[in-house]
Structures are given as structure tokens and as C-alpha cells.
Design a protein around this motif. Structure first.
Motif, short mmCIF file in Angstrom:
data_model
loop_
_atom_site.label_atom_id
_atom_site.label_comp_id
_atom_site.label_asym_id
_atom_site.label_seq_id
_atom_site.Cartn_x
_atom_site.Cartn_y
_atom_site.Cartn_z
N ARG A 67 0.79 -1.23 0.00
CA ARG A 67 0.00 0.00 0.00
C ARG A 67 0.82 1.28 0.00
N HIS A 68 2.05 1.21 -0.50
CA HIS A 68 2.75 2.47 -0.69
C HIS A 68 2.12 3.17 -1.89
N PRO A 69 1.71 4.43 -1.73
CA PRO A 69 0.90 5.05 -2.78
C PRO A 69 1.69 5.63 -3.96
N TRP A 70 2.99 5.43 -4.01
CA TRP A 70 3.75 5.97 -5.13
C TRP A 70 4.34 4.86 -5.99
N VAL A 71 4.19 5.01 -7.30
CA VAL A 71 4.90 4.13 -8.24
C VAL A 71 6.01 4.95 -8.89
N PHE A 72 7.24 4.50 -8.70
CA PHE A 72 8.37 5.22 -9.29
C PHE A 72 8.63 4.73 -10.72
N SER A 73 9.18 5.63 -11.54
CA SER A 73 9.36 5.30 -12.95
C SER A 73 10.22 4.05 -13.13
N GLY A 74 11.18 3.84 -12.22
CA GLY A 74 12.07 2.69 -12.34
C GLY A 74 11.37 1.35 -12.16
N ALA A 75 10.14 1.35 -11.66
CA ALA A 75 9.43 0.09 -11.42
C ALA A 75 8.53 -0.30 -12.58
N VAL A 76 8.53 0.55 -13.63
CA VAL A 76 7.52 0.37 -14.69
C VAL A 76 8.07 -0.40 -15.87
N LYS A 77 7.31 -1.42 -16.30
CA LYS A 77 7.68 -2.18 -17.50
C LYS A 77 7.04 -1.53 -18.72
N LYS A 78 5.75 -1.23 -18.59
CA LYS A 78 5.04 -0.67 -19.76
C LYS A 78 4.16 0.49 -19.32
N LEU A 79 4.42 1.66 -19.92
CA LEU A 79 3.63 2.83 -19.57
C LEU A 79 2.27 2.75 -20.27
N PRO A 80 1.25 3.32 -19.68
CA PRO A 80 -0.07 3.29 -20.31
C PRO A 80 -0.16 4.31 -21.45
N GLN A 81 -1.10 4.11 -22.33
CA GLN A 81 -1.43 5.12 -23.34
C GLN A 81 -2.37 6.10 -22.65
N ALA A 82 -1.82 7.06 -21.99
CA ALA A 82 -2.66 7.95 -21.21
C ALA A 82 -1.99 9.31 -21.07
N ALA A 83 -2.80 10.30 -20.76
CA ALA A 83 -2.29 11.67 -20.62
C ALA A 83 -2.02 11.97 -19.15
N ASN A 84 -1.25 13.02 -18.92
CA ASN A 84 -0.99 13.50 -17.56
C ASN A 84 -2.33 13.69 -16.84
N GLY A 85 -2.46 13.05 -15.69
CA GLY A 85 -3.66 13.23 -14.89
C GLY A 85 -4.73 12.18 -15.09
N SER B 145 1.22 10.50 -13.86
CA SER B 145 2.04 11.72 -14.02
C SER B 145 3.26 11.36 -14.85
N PRO B 146 3.12 11.30 -16.18
CA PRO B 146 4.22 10.75 -16.99
C PRO B 146 5.53 11.52 -16.87
N GLN B 147 5.47 12.81 -16.55
CA GLN B 147 6.69 13.62 -16.54
C GLN B 147 7.41 13.56 -15.20
N SER B 148 6.80 12.90 -14.23
CA SER B 148 7.35 12.93 -12.87
C SER B 148 8.07 11.62 -12.58
N GLN B 149 9.00 11.67 -11.63
CA GLN B 149 9.66 10.44 -11.17
C GLN B 149 8.64 9.52 -10.51
N ILE B 150 7.67 10.15 -9.85
CA ILE B 150 6.56 9.38 -9.28
C ILE B 150 5.51 9.33 -10.39
N VAL B 151 5.54 8.27 -11.19
CA VAL B 151 4.69 8.25 -12.39
C VAL B 151 3.23 8.00 -12.08
#
Ligand code: SAH
Length: 410
Positions: free
Chosen positions: A20-38, A57-63
Motif C-alpha cells: 500500500r505504498h501510494p507511489w509508483v516510481f518510474s524505475g518500477a515500470v515495464k510498460k507505460l499506459p497510453q494515457a495523458a498526464n492526470g 504523471s508521466p513527466q514525474s519520477q513518481i509516475v
């Protein structure tokens, strides 16, 4: 089939989300969604299991900032969410549930007869990342920190008005502007109330101006520490540094201090402090001296001949980011050292840091260094922190930011 774009984690990176940590960091991501900021996205494990939902939040370290977790073992959250996610969108009832849940806690904690300003929503601390809502009687000051919650603005406005609040001010935050691409303007979303607002806290009164004030207008987070000071101040000569609204000074006088000096570098802050003292003047004998001093607190502590029995050190966050921690640590150490040199034997120092990047152990070490350099016997009488309307989500220790020590200096 999911109704939300999918953010897929790398193998073995689901642990934090399961905890239940509420942040996903960019380094943990395999595939980004087709989605816009927000946009709201679904977070899946590498194996395709649905884990959580969050704001992208695609532009943030906390995606992604998560607001709903889906592990069946936890029950409850899942049941609540099923009703909403089934409709292909997160409906207003879902967000209403979060706000009402938060409000129920505040109602249990606070007596509106004596206190009518409080933090209603403390972002991750209330399982609602990206939203800060501070209440000043009938006015809510909203800070939306990410695009995801900015998109909810019409819903949030309606829900808050539905709860009986009458005025809403949207206040921008500089760090969100830079990191999250958020607009920089602040504005009233309703008719503006008469300013400054007048609020009550533990039976004392304060002026608050959300348009001009720091943070959302008042340091609500020091409420219980101010109340503690009130009980310690009787007969004491008190110095309140970085005094801003003179909140600690008003409490010290109400607690029977024999003299209070409030020091702030800003002339406007000194004037505001003076106005707040006038507002509460009936609470202590007229002859008790108070002085508001516009000065740099470091300089003041270095130069003054005045002896104090109780010193409050509540500076602004010296460490705004991880890089500035060493410099900030030096600042905190100097400040505490100056106070230890100044204070009368047997005096009390209430010392704080609100820097998120300096945790309580590090802060204690810094203060230890100052005590050692000052060659004073210092004992910790109490560990201080943020009040219950700024709850710390146990799965997100980062929501703890205010730390302090009540010290006895011999
Ligand atoms: N203790 C206050 C909050 C402090 S906010 C309260 O309880 O409400 C930080 C304040 O420190 C601001 O008002 C700012 O003007 C002041 N400040 C910042 N740097 C300073 C300095 N070097 N000397 C004195 N005041 C300073």
C-alpha cells in the motif's frame, strides 16, 4: 477487460504496491499506459494481476499516485471500489466517500466551539494523493498538487459545497507548477469571503488571509504544539523566533508568560503578529510586555542581551529537496546552538523542523551536535510532531514531515 489504461510493473516490483505504498516510481515500470498526464490508470503486476488505481504523471519520477488498492485480502476497499469501477469511471460518490471519511475523523478530534480551522484532507495521509484541503471556518483552501486531482476540481468543488462550506479558494503551489506542470494561478472558485478571515483555535482567535498567507494561510500543523507551550509558559520570558502569525506568542501570553518577543524577518509578518495579539488582548493582563521585532533570527540570537526561559525555534523548511540536506543541517545546527547559548539554565527550547527530507533521527542528531558544541546538558522531555488532522499513512512514512523536540537545557 479493464476500463482504464494499464500501467504494468516490472517483475518483482509489485511489493511496494501490495504494501500500500501510494507511489509508483518510474524505475518500477515495464510498460507505460497510453494515457495523458492526470488520467486514471490501472496498475498491474508483471503477471497481469490488477493491483491498484492511481493518477498518472508521466513527466514525474513518481509516475503514478495510487488512491485505491485492490488486494482481496484487505476486503472493504475492494467492495467500495467495485461499485464505481464497474461504471467505467470513478464517480463522484467514490470521492465523496473519501472526503466524508476524512471529515468524520476531524469531527471526532476537534470541538468546533473552540477550534474551527483544521486540515480536512492531508493527501496521502487521507488516501487522497494530490489534494490538500485546509478549512478556515466556512472557507476551504484547496491545493491540487497533480493533474489528476486538478481534473477532479468541479467534482471536489461541488462536494465541498454540499458539505456546507461556503467559500473555496484554489491556491497554487510552486513545486507542483514545476514538477507536475500545474497552473500557477490562484483564484476563488466561489464568491470571495470578507478578508482577512477570522478563525478560532483552542479558544484563541487569528486572522488568516489565504490570498497572501504562507502555505494555505496559517500553520495549522502547529496547533497542538502551541497548546503545549501555553501550559509551559506561566511566568516565563519567551522568545518566539520565525514568529509569522505570532501563533506561539499568543499562546504563550494566554498561558501567563511574563514577557514575549516575536522575531520575524518580514515586516508584514510582524504586523500580522501584532494584529493577532490585539485580537486576543483580553486573555492576559494589559501590562505584560510584548515586542514584535523585524530581524533575522540568527542575527538576533547572536546579538541580544536579553535572557529567555523559553525559546521556540520554528523556521521554514531549510531543506527543500534531498540535495540541500547538508546545508539545511548546518542551518538547523547553528540555530539550535545559538538558542542553547542564549537560554537561561533550566530553560526550555521547543525546536522544530518541517523539512520532509530531514527525518526525526537526523534532526535529533543535529540538535545533539548543537548541544555538544554549546556544552549544555540537554534532555528531551517530549517528542513533538504534527497533529491528528495531519495523519501519517503508515504505508507512506513520507507523509510525516513535522518533527520537534521539547528540550530542557541546564
Ligand atoms: N512559526 C510560525 C511559522 C513559521 S513560517 C507559525 O507557527 O506560524 C516561517 C517564517 O520565518 C516566515 O514568516 C518568514 O518570514 C520567517 N523567516 C524566514 N527566514 C527568516 C530569518 N532568517 N529570520 C527571521 N525570520 C525568518
Amino acid at each position: 477487460m479493464s476500463q482504464f489504461p494499464i500501467l504494468q510493473l516490472l517483475p518483482k516490483k509489485e511489493r511496494a504496491v501490495l504494501h500500500r505504498h501510494p507511489w509508483v516510481f518510474s524505475g518500477a515500470v515495464k510498460k507505460l499506459p497510453q494515457a495523458a498526464n492526470g488520467d486514471i490508470v490501472e496498475v498491474q503486476s508483471a503477471e497481469g494481476q490488477t493491483l491498484a488505481y492511481g493518477f498518472f504523471s508521466p513527466q514525474s519520477q513518481i509516475v503514478c499516485r495510487l488512491f485505491e488498492f485492490m488486494e482481496p485480502a484487505w476486503g472493504q476497499g475492494m467492495a467500495a471500489s467495485a461499485a464505481f469501477f464497474g461504471q467505467g469511471q470513478v464517480g463522484p460518490d467514490y470521492w465523496r466517500g473519501k472526503i466524508e471519511h476524512a471529515l468524520a475523523l476531524r469531527r471526532r478530534l476537534l470541538d468546533p466551539a473552540t477550534t474551527n480551522c483544521y486540515r480536512l484532507l492531508h493527501a496521502e495521509g487521507d488516501f487522497f494523493p494530490g489534494v490538500i484541503a485546509d478549512v478556515y471556518h466556512q472557507t476551504v483552501v484547496l491545493q491540487l498538487l497533480i493533474k489528476g486531482t486538478e481534473k477532479l476540481l468541479p467534482t471536489l468543488t461541488e462536494l465541498l459545497l454540499g458539505l456546507g462550506y461556503r467559500h473555496i479558494y484554489l491556491k497554487s503551489k510552486a513545486s507542483s507548477h514545476f514538477l507536475e506542470d500545474m497552473p500557477q494561478e490562484s483564484r476563488w472558485l466561489t464568491e470571495a469571503p470578507e478578508l482577512p478571515l477570522r478563525v478560532r483555535e483552542h479558544g484563541l482567535e487569528f486572522y488568516v488571509n489565504p490570498e497572501k498567507g504562507q502555505k494555505t494561510g496559517f500553520f495549522i500543523d502547529q496547533r497542538e504544539n502551541r497548546q503545549l507551550l501555553r501550559g509551559l509558559a506561566h511566568g516565563k520570558r519567551v522568545l518566539n523566533t520565525f514568529s509569522y502569525t505570532a501563533g506561539f506568542s499568543v499562546y504563550a501570553l494566554a498561558g501567563g508568560a511574563s514577557l514575549v518577543h516575536s522575531v520575524d524577518i518580514s515586516k508584514d509578518a510582524v504586523a500580522l503578529g501584532q494584529a493577532n495579539l490585539e485580537l486576543n488582548r483580553g486573555q492576559w493582563p494589559a501590562q505584560i510586555p510584548h515586542q514584535g521585532i523585524a530581524a533575522d533570527c540568527f542575527e538576533y540570537l547572536r546579538q541580544t542581551d536579553e535572557r529567555y526561559d523559553l525559546i521556540v525555534l520554528d523556521p521554514p523548511a531549510f531543506a527543500k529537496n534531498a540535495k540541500s540536506v547538508p546545508n539545511a543541517a548546518r542551518g538547523y545546527k547553528d540555530l539550535n546552538l545559538l538558542a542553547f547559548r542564549q537560554i537561561e539554565p533550566g530553560g526550555l527550547v521547543m525546536t522544530f523542523s518541517c523539512s520532509q527530507n530531514i527525518d526525526k533521527l537526523l534532526f535529533q542528531k543535529i540538535v545533539f551536535g548543537a548541544a555538544a558544541d554549546a556544552r549544555r546538558n540537554v534532555r528531551i522531555l517530549q517528542f513533538l510532531g504534527q497533529p491528528a488532522d495531519h495523519p501519517v499513512n503508515i504505508f507512506h512514512p513520507e507523509s510525516e514531515y513535522l518533527k520537534g523536540l521539547l528540550l530542557w537545557v541546564e
